[in-house]
Write an enzyme that holds these catalytic residues in place. Structure first.
Site, mmCIF file in Angstrom:
data_model
loop_
_atom_site.group_PDB
_atom_site.id
_atom_site.type_symbol
_atom_site.label_atom_id
_atom_site.label_comp_id
_atom_site.label_asym_id
_atom_site.label_seq_id
_atom_site.Cartn_x
_atom_site.Cartn_y
_atom_site.Cartn_z
ATOM 1 N N GLY A 1 0.954 -1.464 -5.858
ATOM 2 C CA GLY A 1 1.846 -1.727 -6.940
ATOM 3 C C GLY A 1 3.315 -1.337 -6.452
ATOM 4 N N GLY A 2 3.967 -0.337 -6.735
ATOM 5 C CA GLY A 2 5.273 -0.332 -6.600
ATOM 6 C C GLY A 2 6.104 -1.285 -7.704
ATOM 7 N N TRP A 3 7.528 -1.046 -7.175
ATOM 8 C CA TRP A 3 8.399 -1.795 -8.143
ATOM 9 C C TRP A 3 8.187 -3.170 -8.301
ATOM 10 C CZ3 TRP A 3 11.776 0.048 -12.082
ATOM 11 C CH2 TRP A 3 12.610 -0.976 -12.424
ATOM 12 N N THR A 4 8.033 -3.834 -7.483
ATOM 13 C CA THR A 4 8.101 -5.122 -7.298
ATOM 14 C C THR A 4 6.865 -5.563 -7.729
ATOM 15 O OG1 THR A 4 9.621 -5.189 -5.651
ATOM 16 C CG2 THR A 4 8.362 -7.265 -6.061
ATOM 17 N N ASP B 1 16.177 8.277 -8.144
ATOM 18 C CA ASP B 1 16.714 7.310 -8.865
ATOM 19 C C ASP B 1 16.967 7.356 -10.342
ATOM 20 O OD1 ASP B 1 16.563 5.766 -6.482
ATOM 21 O OD2 ASP B 1 14.568 4.752 -6.757
ATOM 22 N N GLU C 1 4.663 0.994 -12.251
ATOM 23 C CA GLU C 1 5.982 1.371 -12.610
ATOM 24 C C GLU C 1 6.198 0.323 -13.936
ATOM 25 O OE1 GLU C 1 8.936 1.860 -9.629
ATOM 26 O OE2 GLU C 1 7.464 2.773 -8.344
#
Length: 615
Positions: free
Chosen positions: A346-349, A458, A389
């Site tokens: 996953g991750g942000w992108t 962040d 996310e």
């Protein structure tokens, strides 16, 4: 919730007017008359007769203030969008947009001098009438206002939690006449009355869980509904034992780091970091079509390493079954067998695919298991990490899969991966009321994970191009913080309040800074003109660069900041990390994690600070 039926006038006097309804939440409707101007021959006064939660009854009273008889009357007023009349009696009520008009019916148009006539209506919405005119002149008849009780304050959050005290804060309640004070309750008993939306409680017992709620009172002492409840545990009690082998010290290794950053698995060895960590999250695998998929096959398992680049000092061959980062991680684990490696997806992108995956959690878990346990690299990975996310909330994209989606997904992962593999998740650190941590069932999902990595960084950055400048990873709140609940303490407190043990939570550390340019104020809270220049991306820079190019000039809320020229940066240093690790131990947390290895110095000084701080 049931509501009282709307009050109606007697049938023989009523003229029904069915009108469009805009359904918006109803708050107190402020009774109002138009500006005081000379009325030609009549006045009109508005009264809110009743309010049953999902609607209200209003009434206009027209009075002949002249010396001659009126043969007709017309009342006009404006409502804001979202407030509307739904039915009326004793007048014909029509609308044009947000402008409303009430005209007499045949039998009640004649009005002798000094006489009055009223017409009523039911409505929905929270707006108040304005711009009233009667027969073309201003309504100058005053008002007959009602005073509604205040609304509910926001659910409290806690900061400054110690063995014996804490500070509560909450979003202010609203009231049509103003809020006079707040009553604070602990365990259902009132403990204080305050005039501002905060309270510091003291004399508590260490290691004890307390529940708090707040109600508001208006200027005539009407009490509104209670806020949501906050559950918070003081420090100093008996904490969970540390995990076997000591606390978690986890770092993210990014697959793309082997390109422009020229950071490879071998750098973990040469920097000394490999000897000081317990876990590696390999980032990222993708989520596509409801399945876990490869993120970058070249970096993952195709790239050939030369002898001098390899962990074991042996060059890859053309016919080698496994190359790339996966093989280097295999060699790393041979040298450091205590290290656990998880494949993070996953991750942000790449979080946009989780919504589809959540529609069939079992099938998604099966696809992830098949990929992680592929015979070519099954020995490399010790489990899976999901970096969504954010479930049922917005990140790069917005997810609407529902509050239960995370729990269902983690339950399916645990069922498939079993107890011999690690199952973890990176989660939001939004500790605000009604924020991301309140959007999904993190407590329900917690029973299926070995630990959560709470992304306590962040919080603030140059996506707010004009500022205010603020540390991106504050440990605690501070005077002037741009958003309440955006700090590590608020996030951990909220998660504990949901019943998640500290021993399942890791504190997040960023190995980078976030910064603005065009800044004149050295301390936080200054204005800016945009993001500061960064090596790879505007507004962000590695610690290893910032420690020399813009050394720290101050600290706030447990983290460092720096002003150099017109640039302003915030980042963690070995000293601030030491303080955060002390706090993590006081909170009984499982450990800490960081994003990501390549931001550290060549001798791994930030990883060393985490290692030393958790000893």
């Amino acid at each position: 919730m049931s509501t009282a039926p709307p009050r109606r006038a007697p049938l023989f006097r009523r003229v029904a007017a069915a009108l469009a309804v805009l359904t918006l939440p109803l708050a107190g409707l402020v009774a109002i008359a138009g500006p005081a101007e000379a009325a030609a021959s009549a006045t009109a006064t508005y009264t809110k007769v009743s309010d049953w939660g999902s609607g209200f009854e209003g009434k206009w009273t027209v009075k002949n203030t002249g010396t001659t008889t009126l043969s007709s009357w017309t009342v006009e007023w404006d409502y804001p969008a979202g407030t509307a009349v739904t039915s009326a009696w004793d007048a014909t009520v029509t609308s044009s947009g947000t402008h409303w008009t009430g005209k007499n019916v045949g039998w009640n148009g004649t009005l002798a001098p000094g006489a009055t006539i009223s017409f009523g209506f039911n409505g929905t919405g929270s707006g108040a009438p304005s711009g009233c005119k009667v027969n073309g002149g201003s309504c100058d008849g005053g008002t007959t206002p009602t005073d509604n009780p205040p609304g509910a304050p926001g659910t409290p959050t806690a900061s400054g939690v110690t063995d014996t005290g804490l500070t509560l804060g909450w979003a202010a309640a609203t009231d049509d006449k103003g809020v006079k004070n707040y009553d604070v309750f602990r365990g259902g008993a009132k403990i204080a009355t305050v005039t501002s939306p905060s309270y510091t409680d003291s004399g508590l017992t260490k290691g004890t869980t307390y529940s708090y709620t707040v109600t508001a009172r208006d200027t005539i002492d009407q009490t509104g509904p209670s806020s949501g409840a906050l559950s918070v545990t003081t420090t100093g009690g008996v904490v969970d034992p540390p995990p076997p082998g000591g606390p978690v010290k986890l770092g993210y290794f990014t697959e793309w780091g082997v390109y422009g950053r020229n950071y490879h698995v071998k750098n973990l060895v040469t920097s000394g970091s490999a000897a000081k960590i317990t876990h590696i999250n390999y980032a990222f695998g993708n989520v596509q079509g409801g399945k876990c998929t490869i993120g970058d096959s070249y970096a993952d398992y195709e790239k050939a390493y030369t002898a001098d680049q390899s962990v074991d000092g042996v060059a890859d061959t053309w016919d080698q079954p496994l190359r790339g980062n996966f093989n280097q991680l295999r060699e790393l684990k041979k040298k450091y067998p205590n290290i656990k490696v998880l494949w993070s997806f996953g991750g942000w992108t790449w979080s946009g695919g989780f919504g589809q995956a959540s529609q069939n959690p079992a099938a998604f878990a099966q696809s992830c298991y098949d990929l992680v346990e592929d015979p070519r690299w099954a020995d490399v990975f010790d489990g899976i990490d999901l970096d969504w996310e954010y479930p049922n909330a917005c990140g790069l994209t917005c997810d609407t899969s529902g509050a239960a989606s995370l729990k269902n997904m983690m339950q399916a992962m645990r069922a498939k991966f079993g107890t011999s593999n690690l199952v973890t998740a990176a989660i939001s650190a939004d500790g605000s009321n009604g924020g991301k941590l309140d959007a999904a069932d993190y407590a329900g999902a917690a029973q299926y994970v070995d630990f959560y990595n709470v992304m306590t960084y962040d919080f603030f950055g140059a996506w707010a191009a004009q500022g205010p400048t603020a540390p991106h990873s504050p440990l605690t709140s501070y005077t002037g913080i741009p958003q309440q609940g955006f700090n590590s303490e608020a996030a951990i407190t909220k998660l504990k309040g949901k019943g998640i043990a500290g021993s399942k939570l890791n504190l997040g550390i960023g190995f980078y800074g976030r910064g603005w340019t065009g800044v004149t104020q050295a301390t936080p809270g200054g204005t800016a003109t945009g993001p500061a220049a960064g090596t790879y991306e505007q507004g962000i820079e590695d610690y290893k660069v910032l420690k020399n190019s813009c050394p720290a000039t101050g600290t706030i809320a447990g983290t460092a900041y720096a002003k150099c020229g017109s640039n302003w940066w915030s980042y963690d240093t070995p000293a601030t990390i030491a303080g955060k690790m002390t706090w993590a131990k006081q909170q009984g947390l499982k450990g800490a994690f960081f994003w990501e290895f390549s931001g550290d110095t060549t001798n791994g000084e930030l990883a060393s600070a985490i290692h030393s701080g958790l000893q």
